[in-house]
Design a protein around this motif. Sequence first.
Motif: not given
Length: 408
Positions: A381-408
Amino acid sequence: MKKHDTAILIEKYINGTCTVEEREQLLTWYRSQQKQTVEWPATVGMDESAVYQRIYSGIEQRIDAAKPLIHKLHPASEVAINTNQIRLNRHTFGWKKIAAAAAIVLTSSIGIYMNHLHAPASSNQQLVFKNEVKPGGDKAILKLADGTEVVLDGTKSTKLTQRGDIDFSQSKNGQLVYNKHAANTSLAPEDLKYNTVSTPKGGQYRIVLPDGTKVWLNAASSIRFPTMFQTGERRVNISGEVYFEVTKNKHQPFLVLANTQRLEVLGTKFNINAYEDQSQISTTLAEGSIKIGRIQQDDSQILKPGQQALLNTKDESPLRITTADMEEALAWKNEIFVFNNTPTKEVMKQMERWYNVEVVYRTEVPNLHFTGVIPRDSKLSTFLKVLEGTGAVKFGIEQNKVIIQKTK
């Protein structure tokens, strides 16, 4: 804000437990001109000058890239970011303890600040972290010559086996050590016995080979080697990413075979990245010299310290030699992630291997590049929140899957 409060907020920010109000309070302090000595949260250490230069360089790059966008979005307002406000001063911050954590806070905060200037509503489905994923650790499988498999977990020290003149032990710090033995000239090549050590996704391990050579295995990597080296040469086969510190022996060259690449040294330090899901093998030399080329081809070149050889595994194009980013190339061995304008797919590959997760792209693969430093012992979660800090992507965690999507 009090010095004690600042340190607490920094640590909460890194751990991903900051509220919106606390994050704004931290960024307000960060953008202020006040000088304050802060005891940064303890984390993986780095050379002071390297940390300073990387953090400041990354921040300046983000500012320069963002200014045109800010003025485009806000043409009627005067938006100015004073780089002097964010310049790190060695007398302002407690440099004895500053490390990767500082890079996370500072480089991420710029992205967050930019995002606050213009944050359009997104029609994408909200993503959340439904569970936590721990970082990888010391674990591997040792496959003996007779097919026996031994689980290595790095949690205890024990003597695993002894067979004739071959013996080795496992230490508590994730290391398999073979006792040194003299080269044997009496064995025919077909009589040699081989062991293989392989790491899974989410694993890493260290090995001391029979000749004293030290080997570091990254996640999803392997090395196959004889239980003793014969006179004439020392030969090993690898896959994935492996770092070597080869014991010097001018009478016995050390050979490393990786996919279509052949490397020869007498004694030196180097890193090979040869994952099968990549189209090229990159070899980075830290010390000494190495002879490198394709297997069964007379196209070898000599690599010097600070250089990186790139060999395309999909065609017969010539070996390419460039100047290496040593910090980035050896980051995993130093227990950190270092991204230097690294594309999204490469960042996600490294994350998948270390956290043993699967990446699912909800939108097209974001055409983004990331710059920053993250400790390898960070939670996912820490790793992903660092990347989310750019404001360009958003992540989710579901079991062993990481979902990534663009925010803009």
